[in-house]
Design a protein around this motif. Structure first.
Motif, PDB file in Angstrom:
ATOM      1  N   ALA A  71       0.861  -1.185   0.000  1.00 40.30           N
ATOM      2  CA  ALA A  71       0.000   0.000   0.000  1.00 40.30           C
ATOM      3  C   ALA A  71       0.894   1.230   0.000  1.00 40.30           C
ATOM      4  CB  ALA A  71      -0.916   0.011   1.213  1.00 40.30           C
ATOM      5  N   VAL A  72       0.688   2.124  -0.951  1.00 38.92           N
ATOM      6  CA  VAL A  72       1.432   3.377  -0.989  1.00 38.92           C
ATOM      7  C   VAL A  72       0.624   4.383  -0.178  1.00 38.92           C
ATOM      8  CG1 VAL A  72       2.366   5.206  -2.435  1.00 38.92           C
ATOM      9  CG2 VAL A  72       2.429   2.826  -3.218  1.00 38.92           C
ATOM     10  N   LEU A  73       1.251   4.946   0.845  1.00 38.09           N
ATOM     11  CA  LEU A  73       0.504   5.720   1.822  1.00 38.09           C
ATOM     12  C   LEU A  73       1.377   6.768   2.494  1.00 38.09           C
ATOM     13  CD1 LEU A  73      -1.999   6.074   3.731  1.00 38.09           C
ATOM     14  CD2 LEU A  73      -0.989   4.286   5.162  1.00 38.09           C
ATOM     15  N   ASP A  74       0.836   7.969   2.640  1.00 36.01           N
ATOM     16  CA  ASP A  74       1.454   9.017   3.442  1.00 36.01           C
ATOM     17  C   ASP A  74       0.656   9.113   4.736  1.00 36.01           C
ATOM     18  OD1 ASP A  74       2.446  11.302   4.624  1.00 36.01           O
ATOM     19  OD2 ASP A  74       2.531  12.465   2.767  1.00 36.01           O
ATOM     20  N   VAL A  75       1.246   8.696   5.844  1.00 33.63           N
ATOM     21  CA  VAL A  75       0.498   8.643   7.102  1.00 33.63           C
ATOM     22  C   VAL A  75       0.096  10.022   7.610  1.00 33.63           C
ATOM     23  CG1 VAL A  75       1.537   6.451   7.802  1.00 33.63           C
ATOM     24  CG2 VAL A  75       2.611   8.609   8.518  1.00 33.63           C
ATOM     25  N   ARG A  76       0.659  11.083   7.030  1.00 32.67           N
ATOM     26  CA  ARG A  76       0.263  12.438   7.435  1.00 32.67           C
ATOM     27  C   ARG A  76      -1.102  12.813   6.895  1.00 32.67           C
ATOM     28  NH1 ARG A  76       5.649  15.337   5.235  1.00 32.67           N
ATOM     29  NH2 ARG A  76       5.023  14.000   3.484  1.00 32.67           N
ATOM     30  N   ASN A  77      -1.576  12.089   5.898  1.00 37.44           N
ATOM     31  CA  ASN A  77      -2.847  12.382   5.240  1.00 37.44           C
ATOM     32  C   ASN A  77      -3.936  11.500   5.842  1.00 37.44           C
ATOM     33  OD1 ASN A  77      -5.053  12.422   3.413  1.00 37.44           O
ATOM     34  ND2 ASN A  77      -3.693  13.086   1.757  1.00 37.44           N
ATOM     35  N   ALA A  78      -4.739  12.063   6.737  1.00 34.96           N
ATOM     36  CA  ALA A  78      -5.735  11.284   7.466  1.00 34.96           C
ATOM     37  C   ALA A  78      -6.758  10.638   6.535  1.00 34.96           C
ATOM     38  CB  ALA A  78      -6.447  12.170   8.488  1.00 34.96           C
ATOM     39  N   GLU A  79      -7.198  11.350   5.509  1.00 33.16           N
ATOM     40  CA  GLU A  79      -8.194  10.788   4.596  1.00 33.16           C
ATOM     41  C   GLU A  79      -7.612   9.629   3.787  1.00 33.16           C
ATOM     42  OE1 GLU A  79     -11.409  11.470   4.697  1.00 33.16           O
ATOM     43  OE2 GLU A  79     -10.845  12.740   6.382  1.00 33.16           O
ATOM     44  N   GLN A  80      -6.357   9.783   3.382  1.00 36.23           N
ATOM     45  CA  GLN A  80      -5.694   8.701   2.653  1.00 36.23           C
ATOM     46  C   GLN A  80      -5.538   7.469   3.543  1.00 36.23           C
ATOM     47  OE1 GLN A  80      -1.267   8.347   1.110  1.00 36.23           O
ATOM     48  NE2 GLN A  80      -2.355   9.876  -0.116  1.00 36.23           N
ATOM     49  N   VAL A  81      -5.203   7.690   4.807  1.00 34.19           N
ATOM     50  CA  VAL A  81      -5.075   6.576   5.755  1.00 34.19           C
ATOM     51  C   VAL A  81      -6.409   5.850   5.888  1.00 34.19           C
ATOM     52  CG1 VAL A  81      -4.742   5.985   8.186  1.00 34.19           C
ATOM     53  CG2 VAL A  81      -3.163   7.572   7.065  1.00 34.19           C
ATOM     54  N   LYS A  82      -7.493   6.594   6.061  1.00 33.69           N
ATOM     55  CA  LYS A  82      -8.818   5.976   6.194  1.00 33.69           C
ATOM     56  C   LYS A  82      -9.168   5.146   4.961  1.00 33.69           C
ATOM     57  CE  LYS A  82     -10.797   9.546   9.207  1.00 33.69           C
ATOM     58  NZ  LYS A  82     -11.807  10.643   9.299  1.00 33.69           N
ATOM     59  N   ALA A  83      -8.855   5.674   3.783  1.00 35.38           N
ATOM     60  CA  ALA A  83      -9.171   4.957   2.544  1.00 35.38           C
ATOM     61  C   ALA A  83      -8.403   3.651   2.445  1.00 35.38           C
ATOM     62  CB  ALA A  83      -8.885   5.852   1.340  1.00 35.38           C
ATOM     63  N   VAL A  84      -7.112   3.679   2.796  1.00 38.89           N
ATOM     64  CA  VAL A  84      -6.289   2.467   2.732  1.00 38.89           C
ATOM     65  C   VAL A  84      -6.773   1.439   3.750  1.00 38.89           C
ATOM     66  CG1 VAL A  84      -3.986   1.538   3.171  1.00 38.89           C
ATOM     67  CG2 VAL A  84      -4.251   3.578   1.755  1.00 38.89           C
ATOM     68  N   VAL A  85      -7.076   1.877   4.951  1.00 34.53           N
ATOM     69  CA  VAL A  85      -7.568   0.956   5.987  1.00 34.53           C
ATOM     70  C   VAL A  85      -8.885   0.329   5.555  1.00 34.53           C
ATOM     71  CG1 VAL A  85      -8.537   0.867   8.324  1.00 34.53           C
ATOM     72  CG2 VAL A  85      -6.347   2.016   7.921  1.00 34.53           C
ATOM     73  N   GLN A  86      -9.765   1.127   4.969  1.00 37.42           N
ATOM     74  CA  GLN A  86     -11.045   0.582   4.504  1.00 37.42           C
ATOM     75  C   GLN A  86     -10.834  -0.444   3.399  1.00 37.42           C
ATOM     76  OE1 GLN A  86     -14.171   1.340   5.924  1.00 37.42           O
ATOM     77  NE2 GLN A  86     -14.560  -0.549   4.777  1.00 37.42           N
ATOM     78  N   GLU A  87      -9.864  -0.166   2.522  1.00 36.46           N
ATOM     79  CA  GLU A  87      -9.554  -1.105   1.442  1.00 36.46           C
ATOM     80  C   GLU A  87      -9.034  -2.426   1.997  1.00 36.46           C
ATOM     81  OE1 GLU A  87      -6.533  -1.465  -2.401  1.00 36.46           O
ATOM     82  OE2 GLU A  87      -6.874   0.488  -1.459  1.00 36.46           O
ATOM     83  N   ILE A  88      -8.169  -2.345   3.011  1.00 36.62           N
ATOM     84  CA  ILE A  88      -7.644  -3.565   3.634  1.00 36.62           C
ATOM     85  C   ILE A  88      -8.774  -4.349   4.285  1.00 36.62           C
ATOM     86  CG2 ILE A  88      -6.128  -4.481   5.442  1.00 36.62           C
ATOM     87  CD1 ILE A  88      -4.373  -1.961   5.020  1.00 36.62           C
ATOM     88  N   ALA A  89      -9.646  -3.654   5.010  1.00 33.63           N
ATOM     89  CA  ALA A  89     -10.761  -4.317   5.687  1.00 33.63           C
ATOM     90  C   ALA A  89     -11.722  -4.944   4.683  1.00 33.63           C
ATOM     91  CB  ALA A  89     -11.488  -3.327   6.584  1.00 33.63           C
ATOM     92  N   ASP A  90     -11.978  -4.240   3.599  1.00 25.92           N
ATOM     93  CA  ASP A  90     -12.885  -4.780   2.575  1.00 25.92           C
ATOM     94  C   ASP A  90     -12.298  -6.024   1.922  1.00 25.92           C
ATOM     95  OD1 ASP A  90     -14.681  -2.752   3.084  1.00 25.92           O
ATOM     96  OD2 ASP A  90     -14.086  -1.516   1.371  1.00 25.92           O
TER      97      ASP A  90
END
Length: 285
Positions: A71-90
């Motif tokens: 997963a390519v992710l910038d942890v400083r971006n809260a919305e991006q973090v939420k999207a990646v976590v939701q993708e993992i959960a899905d």
């Protein structure tokens, strides 16, 4: 010869069926954690801002028969973090363990530290830890629990020149760990942190590299000699740490052995921070 520090002390399949989300998991300590948890049967989702880091890590683990994804992710971006976590959960249906390992540290004089430099480190180290923890909370709460393990350090225990941004951020990580542990205990989410000691990295090796013009005046001619001397005099257990040393503690906390542990910050440093013989500026933790 087998490196005794690389041999797993855990039973095979300990984490079978678990999904682990690791930020900064493509290199260094983070990859050591990814590697061990994958060896123990978990599917590791490795996140980093740099695609080449995570892709190489995933390919390395896959070639060994382990389950991993990137997963390519910038942890400083809260919305991006939420999207990646939701993708993992899905995709996987759960997230059992979050390892907050992403960090950005460097030496800089406090008097001349720029606002952007301060902001960058605090946002990665502290904000990123909070963003990721908050994002996995609803997933873990809905599934009946989970584990969060964050990476701290020991430098803020004593004050450390040229590291005001990192020490402030990591002190915040410690406080956040304890607060979330109490607040989220009813959801059976265990929240702990690990404070690593000195682990050889490119930055540490550079700090030990003698100046080009040092010549015979330098008692130790090579970085390796200097590092060996520091391990002997500055680390009570007499050796540098390895990524596996830190990974072992993460695996312990992720296992059933960590069921009744929450709100703790584990120092894993060979006794280095307690030692009076160490020289400032050489620790990695």
């Amino acid at each position: 010869m087998i490196d005794p520090h690389q041999v797993s002390v855990f039973r095979p399949g300990l984490l079978d069926g678990q999904v682990v989300f690791i930020t900064g998991g493509g290199t260094g300590i983070g990859f050591g954690i990814s590697e061990l948890l994958a060896e123990l049967g978990a599917h590791v989702v490795i996140a980093s801002r740099k695609a080449d880091h995570v892709e190489h890590a995933v390919q390395t683990l896959a070639a060994r028969g382990h389950r991993a994804s990137a997963a390519v992710l910038d942890v400083r971006n809260a919305e991006q973090v939420k999207a990646v976590v939701q993708e993992i959960a899905d995709r996987h249906g759960r997230i059992d363990v979050l390892v907050n390992n992403a960090a950005g540290n460097f030496y800089a004089p406090s008097a001349t530290l720029s606002p952007n430099a301060w902001k960058s480190v605090v946002e990665i180290d502290l904000y990123g830890t909070f963003h990721c923890s908050q994002a996995v909370y609803p997933v873990m709460a809905a599934q009946g629990g989970g584990r969060i393990v964050s990476t701290s350090m020991t430098l803020h225990y004593r004050g450390w020149p040229l590291m005001a941004h990192a020490t402030a951020a990591k002190a915040g990580v410690d406080a956040l760990t304890r607060t979330l542990a109490v607040e989220w205990a009813p959801q059976r989410i265990r929240v702990n942190a690990i404070a690593p000691g000195p682990i050889p990295t490119e930055g540490v090796k550079k700090a030990f590299t003698p100046p080009a013009d040092s010549g015979a005046a330098d008692v130790f001619a090579t970085a390796e000699e200097k590092m060996a001397e520091y391990a002997r005099t500055g680390i009570p257990l007499g050796r540098w740490g390895t990524p596996r040393d830190i990974a072992n503690m993460v695996a312990f906390l992720a296992s059933p052995a960590g069921d009744w542990i929450t709100g703790a910050i584990f120092v894993v440093d060979g006794g280095e921070w307690l030692s009076k013989g160490g020289r400032q500026g050489m620790g990695d933790g």
